[in-house]
Each structure stands twice: as structure tokens, then as C-alpha cells.
Design a protein around this motif. Structure first.
Motif, PDB file in Angstrom:
ATOM      1  N   PHE A 256     -85.221 -39.890  55.637  1.00  0.00           N
ATOM      2  CA  PHE A 256     -83.781 -39.649  55.455  1.00  0.00           C
ATOM      3  C   PHE A 256     -83.567 -38.472  54.489  1.00  0.00           C
ATOM      4  CE2 PHE A 256     -84.403 -44.145  56.400  1.00  0.00           C
ATOM      5  CZ  PHE A 256     -83.578 -44.303  57.517  1.00  0.00           C
ATOM      6  N   PRO A 257     -84.011 -37.285  54.894  1.00  0.00           N
ATOM      7  CA  PRO A 257     -83.961 -36.127  53.978  1.00  0.00           C
ATOM      8  C   PRO A 257     -82.556 -35.728  53.542  1.00  0.00           C
ATOM      9  CG  PRO A 257     -84.438 -35.437  56.232  1.00  0.00           C
ATOM     10  CD  PRO A 257     -84.545 -36.923  56.221  1.00  0.00           C
ATOM     11  N   ASP A 258     -81.558 -36.044  54.370  1.00  0.00           N
ATOM     12  CA  ASP A 258     -80.178 -35.665  54.033  1.00  0.00           C
ATOM     13  C   ASP A 258     -79.375 -36.805  53.436  1.00  0.00           C
ATOM     14  OD1 ASP A 258     -80.641 -33.094  55.105  1.00  0.00           O
ATOM     15  OD2 ASP A 258     -80.210 -33.835  57.138  1.00  0.00           O
ATOM     16  N   GLU A 259     -79.971 -38.004  53.393  1.00  0.00           N
ATOM     17  CA  GLU A 259     -79.212 -39.170  52.961  1.00  0.00           C
ATOM     18  C   GLU A 259     -79.763 -39.857  51.715  1.00  0.00           C
ATOM     19  OE1 GLU A 259     -78.724 -41.887  56.258  1.00  0.00           O
ATOM     20  OE2 GLU A 259     -78.766 -40.231  57.701  1.00  0.00           O
ATOM     21  N   TYR A 260     -81.047 -39.613  51.396  1.00  0.00           N
ATOM     22  CA  TYR A 260     -81.662 -40.397  50.317  1.00  0.00           C
ATOM     23  C   TYR A 260     -80.950 -40.207  48.972  1.00  0.00           C
ATOM     24  CZ  TYR A 260     -84.057 -36.332  48.270  1.00  0.00           C
ATOM     25  OH  TYR A 260     -84.340 -35.143  47.659  1.00  0.00           O
ATOM     26  N   LYS A 261     -80.353 -39.029  48.768  1.00  0.00           N
ATOM     27  CA  LYS A 261     -79.658 -38.784  47.496  1.00  0.00           C
ATOM     28  C   LYS A 261     -78.404 -39.659  47.352  1.00  0.00           C
ATOM     29  CE  LYS A 261     -81.188 -33.992  47.005  1.00  0.00           C
ATOM     30  NZ  LYS A 261     -80.752 -32.572  46.918  1.00  0.00           N
ATOM     31  N   ASN A 262     -77.903 -40.130  48.494  1.00  0.00           N
ATOM     32  CA  ASN A 262     -76.688 -40.953  48.467  1.00  0.00           C
ATOM     33  C   ASN A 262     -76.993 -42.447  48.560  1.00  0.00           C
ATOM     34  OD1 ASN A 262     -75.056 -38.591  48.436  1.00  0.00           O
ATOM     35  ND2 ASN A 262     -75.307 -38.404  50.656  1.00  0.00           N
ATOM     36  N   PHE A 263     -78.281 -42.804  48.479  1.00  0.00           N
ATOM     37  CA  PHE A 263     -78.656 -44.211  48.583  1.00  0.00           C
ATOM     38  C   PHE A 263     -78.043 -45.012  47.433  1.00  0.00           C
ATOM     39  CE2 PHE A 263     -81.331 -47.708  47.150  1.00  0.00           C
ATOM     40  CZ  PHE A 263     -81.457 -48.458  48.310  1.00  0.00           C
ATOM     41  N   THR A 264     -77.479 -46.164  47.762  1.00  0.00           N
ATOM     42  CA  THR A 264     -76.985 -47.095  46.745  1.00  0.00           C
ATOM     43  C   THR A 264     -77.309 -48.525  47.174  1.00  0.00           C
ATOM     44  OG1 THR A 264     -74.784 -47.256  47.767  1.00  0.00           O
ATOM     45  CG2 THR A 264     -75.078 -45.620  45.996  1.00  0.00           C
ATOM     46  N   TYR A 265     -77.491 -49.371  46.188  1.00  0.00           N
ATOM     47  CA  TYR A 265     -77.773 -50.780  46.447  1.00  0.00           C
ATOM     48  C   TYR A 265     -77.210 -51.591  45.286  1.00  0.00           C
ATOM     49  CZ  TYR A 265     -80.368 -55.153  46.894  1.00  0.00           C
ATOM     50  OH  TYR A 265     -80.713 -56.483  46.999  1.00  0.00           O
ATOM     51  N   THR A 266     -76.567 -52.697  45.617  1.00  0.00           N
ATOM     52  CA  THR A 266     -76.028 -53.572  44.582  1.00  0.00           C
ATOM     53  C   THR A 266     -76.951 -54.766  44.413  1.00  0.00           C
ATOM     54  OG1 THR A 266     -73.760 -52.909  45.120  1.00  0.00           O
ATOM     55  CG2 THR A 266     -74.043 -54.935  43.842  1.00  0.00           C
ATOM     56  N   CYS A 267     -77.572 -54.852  43.256  1.00  0.00           N
ATOM     57  CA  CYS A 267     -78.599 -55.869  42.996  1.00  0.00           C
ATOM     58  C   CYS A 267     -78.016 -57.053  42.235  1.00  0.00           C
ATOM     59  CB  CYS A 267     -79.742 -55.240  42.198  1.00  0.00           C
ATOM     60  SG  CYS A 267     -80.964 -56.428  41.613  1.00  0.00           S
ATOM     61  N   ASN A 268     -78.213 -58.257  42.784  1.00  0.00           N
ATOM     62  CA  ASN A 268     -77.817 -59.477  42.079  1.00  0.00           C
ATOM     63  C   ASN A 268     -79.045 -60.289  41.673  1.00  0.00           C
ATOM     64  OD1 ASN A 268     -78.742 -60.557  44.436  1.00  0.00           O
ATOM     65  ND2 ASN A 268     -76.788 -61.434  45.097  1.00  0.00           N
ATOM     66  N   GLY A 269     -80.216 -59.608  41.684  1.00  0.00           N
ATOM     67  CA  GLY A 269     -81.452 -60.265  41.262  1.00  0.00           C
ATOM     68  C   GLY A 269     -82.253 -60.865  42.385  1.00  0.00           C
ATOM     69  N   LYS A 270     -81.637 -60.956  43.593  1.00  0.00           N
ATOM     70  CA  LYS A 270     -82.331 -61.565  44.722  1.00  0.00           C
ATOM     71  C   LYS A 270     -82.080 -60.757  45.993  1.00  0.00           C
ATOM     72  CE  LYS A 270     -81.818 -66.293  42.960  1.00  0.00           C
ATOM     73  NZ  LYS A 270     -81.258 -67.652  43.252  1.00  0.00           N
ATOM     74  N   TYR A 271     -83.081 -60.749  46.867  1.00  0.00           N
ATOM     75  CA  TYR A 271     -82.938 -60.123  48.181  1.00  0.00           C
ATOM     76  C   TYR A 271     -83.394 -61.156  49.209  1.00  0.00           C
ATOM     77  CZ  TYR A 271     -83.634 -56.862  52.084  1.00  0.00           C
ATOM     78  OH  TYR A 271     -83.579 -56.224  53.304  1.00  0.00           O
ATOM     79  N   ARG A 272     -82.448 -61.641  50.035  1.00  0.00           N
ATOM     80  CA  ARG A 272     -82.746 -62.709  50.985  1.00  0.00           C
ATOM     81  C   ARG A 272     -83.126 -62.158  52.353  1.00  0.00           C
ATOM     82  NH1 ARG A 272     -81.753 -67.681  49.319  1.00  0.00           N
ATOM     83  NH2 ARG A 272     -80.444 -67.992  47.466  1.00  0.00           N
ATOM     84  N   ILE A 273     -84.207 -62.726  52.909  1.00  0.00           N
ATOM     85  CA  ILE A 273     -84.627 -62.410  54.277  1.00  0.00           C
ATOM     86  C   ILE A 273     -84.873 -63.746  54.969  1.00  0.00           C
ATOM     87  CG2 ILE A 273     -86.075 -60.872  55.677  1.00  0.00           C
ATOM     88  CD1 ILE A 273     -86.860 -60.976  52.087  1.00  0.00           C
ATOM     89  N   GLY A 274     -83.893 -64.242  55.696  1.00  0.00           N
ATOM     90  CA  GLY A 274     -84.025 -65.558  56.313  1.00  0.00           C
ATOM     91  C   GLY A 274     -84.198 -66.617  55.245  1.00  0.00           C
ATOM     92  N   ASP A 275     -85.310 -67.363  55.340  1.00  0.00           N
ATOM     93  CA  ASP A 275     -85.590 -68.418  54.358  1.00  0.00           C
ATOM     94  C   ASP A 275     -86.369 -67.893  53.154  1.00  0.00           C
ATOM     95  OD1 ASP A 275     -84.356 -70.284  55.979  1.00  0.00           O
ATOM     96  OD2 ASP A 275     -86.212 -70.731  57.079  1.00  0.00           O
ATOM     97  N   ASP A 276     -86.757 -66.643  53.207  1.00  0.00           N
ATOM     98  CA  ASP A 276     -87.540 -66.061  52.123  1.00  0.00           C
ATOM     99  C   ASP A 276     -86.616 -65.324  51.143  1.00  0.00           C
ATOM    100  OD1 ASP A 276     -89.667 -65.335  50.592  1.00  0.00           O
ATOM    101  OD2 ASP A 276     -90.446 -63.804  51.950  1.00  0.00           O
ATOM    102  N   VAL A 277     -87.040 -65.271  49.881  1.00  0.00           N
ATOM    103  CA  VAL A 277     -86.261 -64.581  48.844  1.00  0.00           C
ATOM    104  C   VAL A 277     -87.203 -63.694  48.034  1.00  0.00           C
ATOM    105  CG1 VAL A 277     -84.811 -64.811  46.800  1.00  0.00           C
ATOM    106  CG2 VAL A 277     -84.595 -66.467  48.669  1.00  0.00           C
ATOM    107  N   VAL A 278     -86.863 -62.412  47.931  1.00  0.00           N
ATOM    108  CA  VAL A 278     -87.593 -61.481  47.058  1.00  0.00           C
ATOM    109  C   VAL A 278     -86.759 -61.300  45.803  1.00  0.00           C
ATOM    110  CG1 VAL A 278     -88.417 -59.116  46.786  1.00  0.00           C
ATOM    111  CG2 VAL A 278     -88.731 -60.294  48.969  1.00  0.00           C
ATOM    112  N   LYS A 279     -87.336 -61.639  44.656  1.00  0.00           N
ATOM    113  CA  LYS A 279     -86.605 -61.566  43.394  1.00  0.00           C
ATOM    114  C   LYS A 279     -87.019 -60.348  42.583  1.00  0.00           C
ATOM    115  CE  LYS A 279     -86.203 -66.606  42.945  1.00  0.00           C
ATOM    116  NZ  LYS A 279     -86.503 -67.777  42.067  1.00  0.00           N
ATOM    117  N   CYS A 280     -86.101 -59.839  41.810  1.00  0.00           N
ATOM    118  CA  CYS A 280     -86.448 -58.816  40.824  1.00  0.00           C
ATOM    119  C   CYS A 280     -87.088 -59.516  39.627  1.00  0.00           C
ATOM    120  CB  CYS A 280     -85.214 -58.030  40.392  1.00  0.00           C
ATOM    121  SG  CYS A 280     -84.630 -56.870  41.648  1.00  0.00           S
ATOM    122  N   ALA A 281     -87.891 -58.771  38.884  1.00  0.00           N
ATOM    123  CA  ALA A 281     -88.619 -59.357  37.755  1.00  0.00           C
ATOM    124  C   ALA A 281     -87.666 -60.069  36.804  1.00  0.00           C
ATOM    125  CB  ALA A 281     -89.380 -58.266  37.007  1.00  0.00           C
ATOM    126  N   GLY A 282     -87.959 -61.352  36.560  1.00  0.00           N
ATOM    127  CA  GLY A 282     -87.129 -62.137  35.660  1.00  0.00           C
ATOM    128  C   GLY A 282     -85.750 -62.455  36.204  1.00  0.00           C
TER     129      GLY A 282
END
Length: 499
Positions: A256-282
Motif C-alpha cells: 500500500f505505497p500510497d496509503e500506508y501513511k494514512n493508516f489508523t487503528y483504534t486500539c482497545n487492548g484486544k483484537y478479536r478474530i472469531g473465538d480467538d483474541v490477540v491482546k496488546c501487552a498488559g
């Protein structure tokens, strides 16, 4: 035309032998052409065979012969051992790392003055040679002395002194890295990115090559599961944890050479994928982050999101350009790193791969090479440990010339990654490395494993004017990177600039 045929018929009727002679001549010509074709075919075959043989001999002499010469089964080594005193292995400032001592009965003992400090780099002589003791055997048993002196030694039955190998290893840095790692299991690699020189390489647990003959049985029994004989810096591969986000970020920028500079993500400490959860440290809530902030704060959800948008096959190409799934063509043996993610794999595995978990594995040495390429504008210089070869009088026999190994990325990509890695130190997860004495760029990582504690990672480089150095650290079963890997790297950086 009818007249010509009549004339030929008449001529044949008048002289039948003439037409037979013409037919015979034609047959001879055809036979001669056929024979010539067969001769040409055979000649071409032998020319091709000769060229192939010449190519094989050239490859053998240039590429394969050093391996054959240094093979422990090569009988020539035994003959040389009887007439040449095995040369010394020296540190970068001339410190003796390995030498040969002979008793009155001409029995040789290989002595290592620094005991276990260089056991995995210098290696050992007994119980199968390893490290430089193995790879430079023929060099150490080659005597580049005055021919007259050699003749005199042969006549008198004296051993000629073999050549000495002067390494790139900095004894002071090796001590600092070893002390900093302490009693922990793991590895530290220190490299010069502009040349490829390996300045230090520590692996623990270790062993003393001076006593390896007496303690061999206990070493191979390995009842405490220490694997002291393994060089963890090059031969062990680990889940990289968040240091792998260097590759995820690079892959995202490429796709994404023209879009990566505009990347944004709102983090609430968890990323859900179905029944799985990826957490940020702590379970940290990072809030709204762009790419640089996500990298600096090591936001797992942001990087899982990035890979979910990417073409996995294209991302695999990025990994392989950075030497994953690749056999290393180096003078030291480095185990291949593995990237196995496929487009058919689950979203859960995809998310975990993005943050350096999943099935991806790499070595401290490989991560040092990636950091070296970033520090060097995208070009990886070939790593090496032999600076030069000298005869026993100190006269230089040969010198290693630094050379490019591979281009891992463009100069612009290296510059962007450098900027992001500097943010990790100035306001991210490695602020303990911030100093006014030099600039540090790096990435921390905490890799979850089946053990009780995660593996602690740091990889990065420092610079002061044109004086750069790369440090790669992995500590097994330790905990967070800020508690283990970062403090080790800090001590190494500080020692390097005190030289």
C-alpha cells in the motif's frame, strides 16, 4: 525441356557407364555429408563435455575446495598435523584466543586462554572440531614461512609454524555481552553494518573447550536440557515476537505505497478474530494510532489489521527477499528462518503471524543481518569473522574484503524503517536506550512460548557520526523485553562507544 530429356535418354543409351558414374558420385557425396554430420555431432558432444568438465573444475576449485580441504575426513590434514604446528586464532587486537602447546613427547594440546568466552565462535579442537577451529583448519595448518626456513625445518624434523587467523572479534565487547547476558539462556550478536564484521557473538549456556574431553559425556547427556554445545546465535531459531513487526510494516508499505501513511487503528487492548483474541501487552489501550505510533508502542491489534488487508503470497515474497525460507551462503553456518503462512490459513494464524507468533521462527543472527541492512541503506554486507591471515612473524598472507551479500530493501524503505525504529527509542517500548551520546534505532519483542515465561528480544543499531553498530539479543524464558533484552543491548552500546 522435352529435347533435354531426349538428349539425356540418348546419352544414357549411348554410354550407360556414364550415368552409373554420376549416381555413384552422388551417393558418395551423400555418404560424405552424413559422415561429416556424425563427426560434427561427436565433436560438439565432446566440446560440450569438456566445457562442462571445465565448469565443474572451476566450481570445485573456487567454491567446493575449501569445504573439501577442511573436511575432517580429509587425510591431508593428518599429514599436515605431523609437520606443521597448528597456528593461533587471535582477537581483533591480537589477543590469543586459541594456541597449540607441545610437550616433550611432541604431543599437542590446544589451549583456550579465555576458557568458555569464545567456545561457540572459536570453537573446539577435540571431540569433532567446531567454529573457526573447524572452518579454518587448512589455513592454520598452512605455513607461509620463508622457503629456506621450511627446508631447514624439514631436514631437522622441526615443525613449521602454521599461519595465524586474526578474527574480527572484539574481546572487550565479547566480555561485556557475556556478562550482560549473565546466567540466562540466549544469545547476543554484535555486527558492524557497513562491513559485515562480527564484533561479538555470545551463546549461553556455554562450556569450556579446555575441559571438553573430560566432560564430554555429561555435555552430550545434557540431563539439565541446557544444550551447551549449540550456538544459539546461529543454530537456534525462535518465535521473534514483535521484532518481526519490522517485516509486517515493510510488507504493508510495499503493498500500500500510497496509503500506508494514512493508516489508523483504534486500539482497545484486544483484537478479536472469531473465538480467538490477540491482546496488546498488559492489555494496554493504545487508542488511535498511525503506523509509526503502532510500531513505537508495539500495538498488536494494529499489525494484525495490517496483515488482514495484505495479499499473503505477496507478503511471503517480502519475507523471502529478507532471507526467510533461504539457505544462507555464509562462511559460518546459520540455520534457516521459517515463514510458512499460506493464504488458506485461518485468520487467527494470520493475526498471530503479523506479530511474530504463529509458526514463524528466526535466529538472533538473522535478525542482526536484517537490522544491518536497514542501518546500511538496504544493503546487507556479508557477515564474516576472519579479518586476515598472517604468518607467525605477522606478515599478512590474505585479507578479507567486505562485500555485499544481498539487497534486502530500497534505500527509501530503509530510511522509513530507521525513522520508525528511532521512535521506538524516543517514545516507545525502548526509551531506556535513549541517550544524548549517540542515536539508537530498534525494536523490542516479547515472544510467547510453551514455556512459563516468554522470550525477550531486542534488535537495533546505534550511530555516532559514521560509527554504527548492530546489536541483536534474545533471552529465553525471561519475560518482557524491557526487563532483559533492552538492558543487555544498552550495556553493549555503551561499551562500544567507550572503545
Amino acid at each position: 525441356m522435352k529435347k533435354d530429356k531426349k538428349r539425356e535418354s540418348l546419352r544414357a543409351a549411348q554410354d550407360p557407364d556414364l550415368i552409373n558414374e554420376d549416381e555413384t558420385s552422388t551417393k558418395r557425396k551423400r555418404t560424405r555429408k552424413k559422415v561429416n554430420r556424425e563427426i560434427s555431432t561427436i565433436a560438439y558432444f565432446f566440446v560440450i563435455l569438456f566445457v562442462g568438465l571445465l565448469g565443474y573444475l572451476t566450481k570445485f576449485i573456487i567454491v567446493d575446495s575449501p569445504k573439501v580441504i577442511n573436511n575432517t575426513y580429509n587425510k591431508r590434514q593428518e599429514l599436515l598435523e605431523n609437520s606443521v604446528q597448528r597456528g593461533m586464532i587471535l582477537g581483533s587486537k591480537g589477543e590469543v584466543l586459541a594456541k597449540s602447546v607441545y610437550d616433550d613427547d611432541d604431543n599437542m594440546t590446544r589451549v583456550y586462554p579465555y576458557d568458555s568466552l569464545f567456545s561457540h565462535t572459536v570453537g573446539r579442537y577435540l571431540k569433532t572440531k567446531t567454529g573457526l577451529e573447524n572452518s579454518t583448519t587448512f589455513t592454520l595448518l598452512t605455513s607461509s614461512i620463508n622457503p629456506i626456513e621450511k627446508v631447514f625445518n624439514d631436514i631437522s624434523g622441526e615443525r613449521s609454524k602454521g599461519n595465524n587467523v586474526v578474527t574480527t572479534l572484539d574481546v572487550d565487547l565479547q566480555k561485556v555481552a557475556s556478562d550482560a547476558l549473565g546466567s540466562n539462556k540466549g544469545a547476543v550478536v554484535v555486527m558492524e553494518p557497513s562491513t559485515g564484521k562480527i564484533l561479538a557473538m555470545v551463546s549461553k549456556p556455554t562450556y569450556n573447550p579446555n575441559t571438553v574431553d573430560k566432560k564430554w559425556e555429561s555435555l552430550i547427556a545434557d540431563t539439565n536440557n541446557e544444550s551447551a554445545l549449540v550456538n544459539r546465535a546461529t543454530q537456534s531459531t525462535y518465535p521473534p515476537g514483535s521484532v518481526y513487526k519490522i517485516l509486517t510494516a515493510l510488507g504493508y508499505m510495499r503493498q500500500f505505497p500510497d496509503e500506508y501513511k494514512n493508516f489508523t487503528y483504534t486500539c482497545n487492548g484486544k483484537y478479536r478474530i472469531g473465538d480467538d483474541v490477540v491482546k496488546c501487552a498488559g492489555g494496554t489501550h493504545h487508542g488511535e494510532v498511525d503506523l509509526e505510533e503502532a510500531f513505537a508502542k508495539s500495538c498488536n491489534g494494529a499489525f494484525a489489521t495490517m496483515l488482514s488487508k495484505m495479499d499473503v503470497n505477496e507478503f511471503k515474497k517480502t519475507n523471502e527477499q529478507l532471507l526467510f525460507n533461504t539457505e544462507f551462503n555464509l562462511d559460518l553456518s546459520v540455520r534457516s528462518s521459517s515463514f510458512t503462512l499460506k493464504s488458506s490459513d485461518s485468520s487467527s494464524l494470520e493475526a498471530r503471524t503479523a506479530i511474530g507468533q504463529g509458526n514463524t521462527t528466526t535466529s538472533p543472527m538473522h535478525m542482526a543481518m536484517i537490522a544491518s541492512a536497514i542501518a546500511n541503506g538496504g544493503t546487507l554486507m556479508k557477515p564474516y569473522m576472519i579479518d586476515r591471515v598472517e604468518n607467525y612473524q605477522g606478515h599478512v598472507v590474505s585479507t578479507t574484503t567486505p562485500k555485499s551479500y544481498a539487497t534486502l530493501m530500497s534505500g527509501n524503505e530503509a530510511q522509513i524503517l530507521t525513522s520508525m525504529m528511532e521512535e521506538v527509542v524516543t517514545k516507545g517500548t525502548a526509551t531506556a536506550l535513549k541517550t544524548s551520546k549517540y542515536t539508537v534505532a530498534g525494536k523490542t519483542g516479547t515472544a510467547e512460548t510453551a514455556g512459563a515465561e516468554p522470550y525477550s528480544w531486542f534488535v537495533g543499531f546505534s550511530s555516532k557520526e559514521a560509527n554504527d553498530v548492530v546489536v541483536s539479543v534474545c533471552v529465553e524464558d525471561a519475560g518482557s523485553s524491557s526487563s532483559y533484552a533492552v538492558p543487555i543491548a544498552k550495556k553493549v552500546f555503551a561499551a562500544y562507544y567507550k572503545k
